[in-house]
Write an enzyme that holds these catalytic residues in place. Structure first.
Site, short mmCIF file in Angstrom:
data_model
loop_
_atom_site.label_atom_id
_atom_site.label_comp_id
_atom_site.label_asym_id
_atom_site.label_seq_id
_atom_site.Cartn_x
_atom_site.Cartn_y
_atom_site.Cartn_z
N LYS A 40 -4.24 14.82 0.43
CA LYS A 40 -3.82 16.21 0.19
C LYS A 40 -5.05 17.09 -0.03
O LYS A 40 -5.18 18.17 0.57
CB LYS A 40 -2.89 16.26 -1.03
CG LYS A 40 -2.06 17.50 -1.12
CD LYS A 40 -1.17 17.49 -2.36
CE LYS A 40 -0.04 16.50 -2.22
NZ LYS A 40 0.67 16.27 -3.51
N ARG A 74 -1.48 18.58 -8.88
CA ARG A 74 -0.81 17.78 -7.85
C ARG A 74 -1.57 16.49 -7.58
O ARG A 74 -2.76 16.51 -7.34
CB ARG A 74 -0.73 18.58 -6.54
CG ARG A 74 -0.29 20.00 -6.73
CD ARG A 74 -0.52 20.83 -5.49
NE ARG A 74 0.30 20.42 -4.36
CZ ARG A 74 0.16 20.95 -3.14
NH1 ARG A 74 -0.77 21.84 -2.89
NH2 ARG A 74 0.95 20.53 -2.18
N GLY A 95 6.91 10.85 -2.87
CA GLY A 95 7.78 10.78 -4.04
C GLY A 95 7.33 9.80 -5.10
O GLY A 95 8.00 9.61 -6.10
N MET A 145 4.30 9.75 -6.82
CA MET A 145 3.48 10.23 -7.92
C MET A 145 3.84 11.65 -8.30
O MET A 145 4.82 12.19 -7.84
CB MET A 145 2.02 10.03 -7.57
CG MET A 145 1.73 8.54 -7.55
SD MET A 145 0.04 8.15 -7.38
CE MET A 145 -0.38 9.22 -6.09
N ARG A 180 -0.64 17.44 6.77
CA ARG A 180 -1.15 16.08 7.03
C ARG A 180 -0.64 15.65 8.39
O ARG A 180 0.31 16.23 8.92
CB ARG A 180 -0.69 15.10 5.95
CG ARG A 180 0.79 14.88 6.00
CD ARG A 180 1.30 13.98 4.90
NE ARG A 180 2.72 14.28 4.75
CZ ARG A 180 3.40 14.20 3.63
NH1 ARG A 180 2.82 13.83 2.53
NH2 ARG A 180 4.67 14.51 3.60
N HIS A 230 14.60 -11.33 -1.82
CA HIS A 230 14.92 -12.59 -1.16
C HIS A 230 15.58 -12.35 0.19
O HIS A 230 15.16 -12.89 1.22
CB HIS A 230 15.84 -13.40 -2.07
CG HIS A 230 16.29 -14.70 -1.47
ND1 HIS A 230 17.48 -14.82 -0.79
CD2 HIS A 230 15.69 -15.91 -1.41
CE1 HIS A 230 17.59 -16.08 -0.36
NE2 HIS A 230 16.53 -16.75 -0.73
N GLU A 254 -3.59 -28.58 14.74
CA GLU A 254 -2.56 -28.16 13.78
C GLU A 254 -2.60 -28.98 12.50
O GLU A 254 -1.86 -28.72 11.57
CB GLU A 254 -1.17 -28.24 14.42
CG GLU A 254 -0.84 -29.60 15.00
CD GLU A 254 0.52 -29.62 15.70
OE1 GLU A 254 1.34 -28.74 15.44
OE2 GLU A 254 0.73 -30.53 16.52
N SER A 275 -5.23 -25.86 21.55
CA SER A 275 -4.24 -24.83 21.28
C SER A 275 -3.90 -24.91 19.80
O SER A 275 -3.48 -25.96 19.31
CB SER A 275 -2.99 -25.05 22.14
OG SER A 275 -2.02 -24.09 21.80
N GLY A 278 -1.87 -24.75 16.69
CA GLY A 278 -0.47 -24.71 16.26
C GLY A 278 -0.47 -24.17 14.85
O GLY A 278 -0.53 -24.92 13.88
N CYS A 280 -0.53 -21.18 19.91
CA CYS A 280 0.86 -21.25 20.35
C CYS A 280 1.83 -21.20 19.17
O CYS A 280 3.01 -21.40 19.35
CB CYS A 280 1.10 -22.48 21.19
SG CYS A 280 0.83 -24.02 20.30
N TYR A 294 -6.52 -16.94 24.79
CA TYR A 294 -5.17 -16.41 24.95
C TYR A 294 -4.34 -16.63 23.70
O TYR A 294 -4.67 -17.44 22.83
CB TYR A 294 -4.46 -17.08 26.15
CG TYR A 294 -4.14 -18.54 25.96
CD1 TYR A 294 -2.95 -18.94 25.34
CD2 TYR A 294 -5.02 -19.53 26.38
CE1 TYR A 294 -2.65 -20.27 25.14
CE2 TYR A 294 -4.73 -20.87 26.19
CZ TYR A 294 -3.54 -21.24 25.57
OH TYR A 294 -3.26 -22.56 25.36
P1 ADP Z 1 4.28 15.96 -2.99
O1 ADP Z 1 3.04 15.18 -2.89
O2 ADP Z 1 5.41 15.21 -3.60
O3 ADP Z 1 4.62 16.65 -1.71
P2 ADP Z 1 3.16 18.43 -3.91
O4 ADP Z 1 1.93 18.35 -4.70
O5 ADP Z 1 3.00 18.79 -2.48
O6 ADP Z 1 3.98 17.11 -4.07
O7 ADP Z 1 4.09 19.49 -4.60
C1 ADP Z 1 5.44 19.62 -4.28
C2 ADP Z 1 5.78 21.04 -3.96
O8 ADP Z 1 5.40 21.90 -5.00
C3 ADP Z 1 5.04 21.57 -2.75
O9 ADP Z 1 5.73 21.31 -1.59
C4 ADP Z 1 4.98 23.04 -3.00
O10 ADP Z 1 6.08 23.65 -2.40
C5 ADP Z 1 5.04 23.15 -4.49
N1 ADP Z 1 3.72 23.56 -4.93
C6 ADP Z 1 2.68 22.78 -5.23
N2 ADP Z 1 1.61 23.52 -5.58
C7 ADP Z 1 1.98 24.82 -5.50
C8 ADP Z 1 1.33 26.06 -5.72
N3 ADP Z 1 0.06 26.12 -6.09
N4 ADP Z 1 2.04 27.18 -5.52
C9 ADP Z 1 3.32 27.11 -5.15
N5 ADP Z 1 4.01 25.97 -4.92
C10 ADP Z 1 3.35 24.84 -5.09
MG MG Z 2 3.43 -28.53 15.29
MG MG Z 3 3.86 17.94 -0.77
#
Ligand code: ADP
Ligand code: MG
Ligand code: MG
Length: 902
Positions: free
Chosen positions: A29, A98, A107, A109, A343, A459, A767, A786, A788, A854, A874
């Site tokens: 990020k 962030r 989701g 962190m 990204r 499992h 093998e 070969s 195994g 193989c 191969y």
């Molecule tokens: P994640 O990694 O879960 O996408 P982000 O750090 O991108 O988390 O933050 C989640 C949301 O929070 C972003 O999509 C953005 O819309 C909002 N956000 C983060 N920083 C700012 C900021 N400086 N101003 C406005 N909105 C922000």
């Molecule tokens: Mg064998």
């Molecule tokens: Mg984000």
């Protein structure tokens, strides 16, 4: 003084100081925020605290020296740039804190928005927004909620309940109906919740808020769910996360504000166009939280044409710059567009191929780079049959796509019932909360496995993947009641015998039988779709990239095939020979009788008779295969399994004898068989009388096979074909074993082949660990090796696959003892080392020694790269894996500077 000054370690980077290649240090990020800043895109100003600071914090439990001062300096310059001070009561600067690691962990962190608000600055914020009290109090309650949850571990539901209560009191479902007073009340309620759970008041000091939030982001790297996610995705545990401190912009200032996400191409299909969602009058978190309905991004054109056009322009620039699909988070504050994240976007397997192909067409990347951007796992996914979902079918639940494929069948809840129904020819889906080793037989009998608990390393997931069986795990919307033989989902009850369909790729669960269709990619490989003349963009892209992979790879790809039909199919899939033709199935079916005679023979004459009867049958098998593989090498393995595998099980024989005796029938033959089975019983058949050992103790057995192979080769060659047989001796551990077999075989071959021009190679499997370690000696007697790797893995680790996968592998994976089953992907350090040693010492003793593999690893992407590195000639794998191995062998052969493709 100056002389004593040490250069201080740099822990904080302004956005203007970073760039996209600094992901290790700044996280994905932060690196991309810097990149956008330097491209001149409108990114709110801010700075990034490095992953090194995080690692230092996590190892010592405190912020490293100098960090606090560096944060202070960067905060001051941010304040100067914004013309506001953090949390200033009159005119506050607010920031977001962030997380952002090298690899995106969606989701997993934490992010805290609106840091800097307190009882006083909330008033200043309102004034800043032209007296918008509602906005200010809404921002404040969001801060307490996010801060409480992520920094102080206050249970999130408590805040959600309080919000629901406020809405209920107002008689509304929509949070936009809450006015400033309602929100002020909510802030009070939130503060009480905060105090109750933390034993302290919500911190009013802005800088303390900031420091605590930064620390919480550091710590979130080691949160349970993040640890589990990393293990599943095989992300190293020691990377740490960076922390981004970003000036807040506001999408919740009214109808002329909003927030959204955008993709530069469809991440589902790869099609070009504008994809995304927009939500007016909202802060970022609301889009994903789904609290209100978003509108398709295209509608932004009507809402705010200026911002829309600007966004499209940036999207085009980002794609051009990253040369790939980008995903984007943005916010509009009163008609002003801000870019908050970008990204290289995740995509489906189909989209990966289509996009790589398009980018080549557009001249943005070359074919090497396109090849680098797809992988064998994606290709394998595209080869599974798919559900035909054109109409009516809606999933009732979604779990984790734990083992790909599409399966429909009658629901059963116990292993026993699965076995029973499967024996009657029914397709069944075994449904459990989670499976355990006792379910193994049911899992084998079932078409697919569905569980309501457990992730990718449970499992069920591990065992299903090992068996290549479709599995959806952790479908937690399912309420499974095993004793009552039913489950409920989405208000419906599904009883034993009802039909469900599960998609092990998407994790989706459907009621009823969803029709299945073959994959176009397989049709293409089979030759029934001409890539030049159809306008399926996926097939065209696959064709193009595969052609390039074939041109680049050094490794040849052979197949494991025991029948003419398998050989023919594999050849269509691009196999360049057979690396493993097992001969044991040739001893089954109506030939069992002959094998029994062979085993029971008490005189040499009886034995020779049985072998003589088997000879023409074997010859027939081999000529069929040699014909299909005309001109390509065929490696035939002499018989490998212990012979008692060809006899009925002990219990069954004992019963037969008893029943026959009761009836007064003649039991001589049954008794002889029973005695033989007793005599041949082994405690550890895997380590018993099998492989080359059989050839050395049963006179004439290997000789018969060698003769059948040589005769078949001569027959095919005489009728105008070209047979290239390679005889492979299994389970050799000492060169003397191979020498003995070879001396006998060469005599027979010379006699059969005569002047036909047929050439027969003799080599060995590697093998047994001892063979790997004495490969230099063995190479003197072997024309090829070969590997195994199945047996090499079993004997290298000292566990038998059938016993361990169900019994404890799931636990080993959970504990991280291995990241992936060593049967799925070669254990480079241990078993791989044996391969390396044998390859080096074998080639040193016999330059040009032909080397192949193989085991099932021959079709595993990671392992293919390893075999390329070790210098094998191969790999050989099952027919369906041949295209995967071709692709990965191509990828292994190219070197690109491309980014990590995770
Ligand atoms: P994640 O990694 O879960 O996408 P982000 O750090 O991108 O988390 O933050 C989640 C949301 O929070 C972003 O999509 C953005 O819309 C909002 N956000 C983060 N920083 C700012 C900021 N400086 N101003 C406005 N909105 C922000
Ligand atoms: Mg064998
Ligand atoms: Mg984000």
């Amino acid at each position: 003084m100056a002389a004593q000054e040490t250069v201080e370690h740099k822990y904080v980077y302004d956005f203007a100081e970073g760039n996209k290649d600094l992901k290790d240090l700044l996280g994905g990020k932060g690196a991309n925020l810097a990149e956008m800043t330097n491209l001149g895109l409108p990114v709110p100003p801010g700075f990034t605290i490095t992953t090194e600071a995080c690692k230092a914090y996590l190892t010592t439990g405190r912020e490293p020296d100098g960090l606090a001062a560096q944060i202070e300096a960067h905060l001051e310059s941010l304040e100067r740039e914004m013309g506001r001070k953090l949390g200033d009561p009159q005119d506050p600067l607010l920031v977001s804190v962030r997380s952002g690691a090298k690899f995106s962990m969606p989701g997993m962190m934490e992010t805290v928005l609106n840091v800097g608000l307190n009882d006083r600055s909330v008033v200043g914020l309102s004034a800043q927004a032209g007296g918008n009290d509602r906005f200010a109090w809404d921002s404040y309650r969001r801060l307490i909620q996010m801060f409480g949850k992520t920094v102080c571990e206050v249970p999130g539901e408590e805040f959600e309940h309080a919000l629901d209560d406020a809405k209920r009191a107002k008689g509304t479902q929509n949070d936009l109906d809450l006015d400033a007073d309602d929100l002020r009340g909510l802030v009070d309620a939130y503060k009480k919740i905060f105090a109750k759970h933390t034993g302290r008041e919500f911190p009013q000091e802005p800088r303390e808020q900031l420091d605590l939030a930064i620390r919480a982001v550091f710590e979130s790297w080691n949160a349970e769910r993040a640890v589990v996610y990393r293990r599943q995705e095989r992300i190293p545990a020691d990377l740490g996360t960076a922390v981004n401190v970003v000036a807040m912009v506001f999408g919740n200032l009214g109808a002329d504000s909003g927030t959204g996400v955008a993709f530069t191409r469809d991440p589902g299909s790869g099609a070009q166009g504008i994809y995304g969602d927009y939500l007016a009058n909202a802060q970022g978190e609301d889009v994903v939280a789904g609290i209100r309905n978003t509108v398709p991004l295209q509608e932004l054109e009507q809402i705010d044409k200026k911002s829309y056009d600007e966004l499209l322009d940036y999207m085009a620039r980002l794609e051009e710059h990253y040369k790939d699909l980008c995903d984007i988070e943005f916010t509009i504050e009163r008609g002003k567009l801000w870019m908050l994240q970008t990204r290289v976007g995740k995509r489906t397997a189909a989209a990966a191929f289509v996009i790589a192909g398009q980018l080549v067409d557009e001249g943005l990347i070359d074919l090497d780079e396109a090849l680098h951007r797809v992988n064998g796992a994606q290709l394998a996914q595209l080869m599974f049959p798919r559900f035909r979902l054109d109409h009516e079918f809606q999933p009732v639940a979604k779990g984790i796509g734990a083992s790909p494929g599409a399966a429909s069948g009658k629901v059963v809840f116990t292993s026993a019932r699965a076995v029973e129904l499967a024996a009657e020819g029914e397709s069944v889906i075994l449904v459990r909360r989670e499976t355990n080793p006792d379910d193994l037989n049911g899992m084998i009998a079932a078409k697919g496995i569905l569980t309501s608990r457990g992730g990718k390393t449970s499992h069920a997931a591990v065992v299903a993947r090992g068996m290549g069986k479709t599995c959806v795990s952790g479908a937690d919307e399912l309420d499974v009641n095993v004793p009552a033989k039913r489950f409920t989902v989405a208000g419906q009850t599904v009883n034993e015998g009802d039909v469900v369909s599960i998609d092990g790729t998407t994790g989706k669960v459907y009621l009823g039988e969803v029709p299945v269709m073959p994959s176009e990619v397989v049709q293409y490989f089979e030759g029934s779709l001409d890539p030049e003349h159809i306008d399926n963009p996926l097939v065209r892209a696959v064709h193009r990239i595969m052609t390039h992979a074939d041109a680049k790879r050094r490794l040849l790809v052979r197949t494991n095939a025991d029948t003419g039909a398998d050989a023919a199919r594999a050849r269509r899939f691009g196999a360049q020979g057979i690396g493993l033709c097992r001969t044991e199935h040739m001893f089954l079916g109506d030939r069992r009788e002959l094998v029994e005679r062979l085993i029971l023979a008490s005189t040499d004459e009886e034995r020779q008779k049985a072998l003589a009867a088997l000879l023409p049958l074997q010859r027939q098998d081999f000529s069929e295969i040699f014909r299909e593989m005309d001109g390509l090498p065929v490696t035939v393995r002499l018989i490998d399994p212990p012979l008692h595998e060809f006899l009925p099980p002990l219990e069954q024989l004992a019963v037969n004898v008893a029943v026959a005796q009761e009836r007064g029938e003649d039991v001589a033959k049954e008794e002889a068989l029973l005695a033989a089975v007793r005599r041949m019983h082994e405690e550890n058949p895997m380590l018993g009388l099998r492989g080359v050992r059989l050839g050395l103790v049963i006179p004439g057995l290997f000789a018969m096979q060698v003769r059948a192979i040589a005769e078949a080769a001569v027959e095919v060659t005489r009728s105008g074909g070209t047979a290239c047989p390679e005889i492979m001796v299994p389970l050799v551990g000492a060169v003397q074993e191979l020498e003995t077999v070879r001396a006998e075989a060469e005599k027979i071959i010379a006699e059969v082949v005569g002047d036909s021009g047929v050439e027969v190679l003799i080599g060995t499997m590697i093998e047994v660990p001892r063979a790997a370690l004495t490969a230099g000696q063995i190479a003197e007697a072997a024309q090829f090796f070969s590997f195994g790797t199945n047996d090499l893995t079993q004997m290298g680790w000292g566990f038998s696959r059938d016993d361990v996968e169900g019994a404890f592998f799931w636990r080993y994976l959970e504990l991280g003892i291995f990241g992936i089953s060593p049967f799925e992907s070669i254990d480079r350090e241990g078993v791989g080392r044996l391969v390396r040693i044998a390859a080096e010492e074998g080639r040193a003793a016999r330059p040009g020694l032909k080397l192949g593999v193989c085991g099932e690893h021959g079709g595993d992407p990671d392992s293919v790269h390893f075999f390329h590195e070790v210098g094998l000639d191969y790999v050989s794998c099952s027919p369906f894996r041949v295209p995967v191995a071709r692709l990965e062998a191509g990828r292994a052969a190219i070197t690109t500077t491309g980014s990590d493709s995770r």
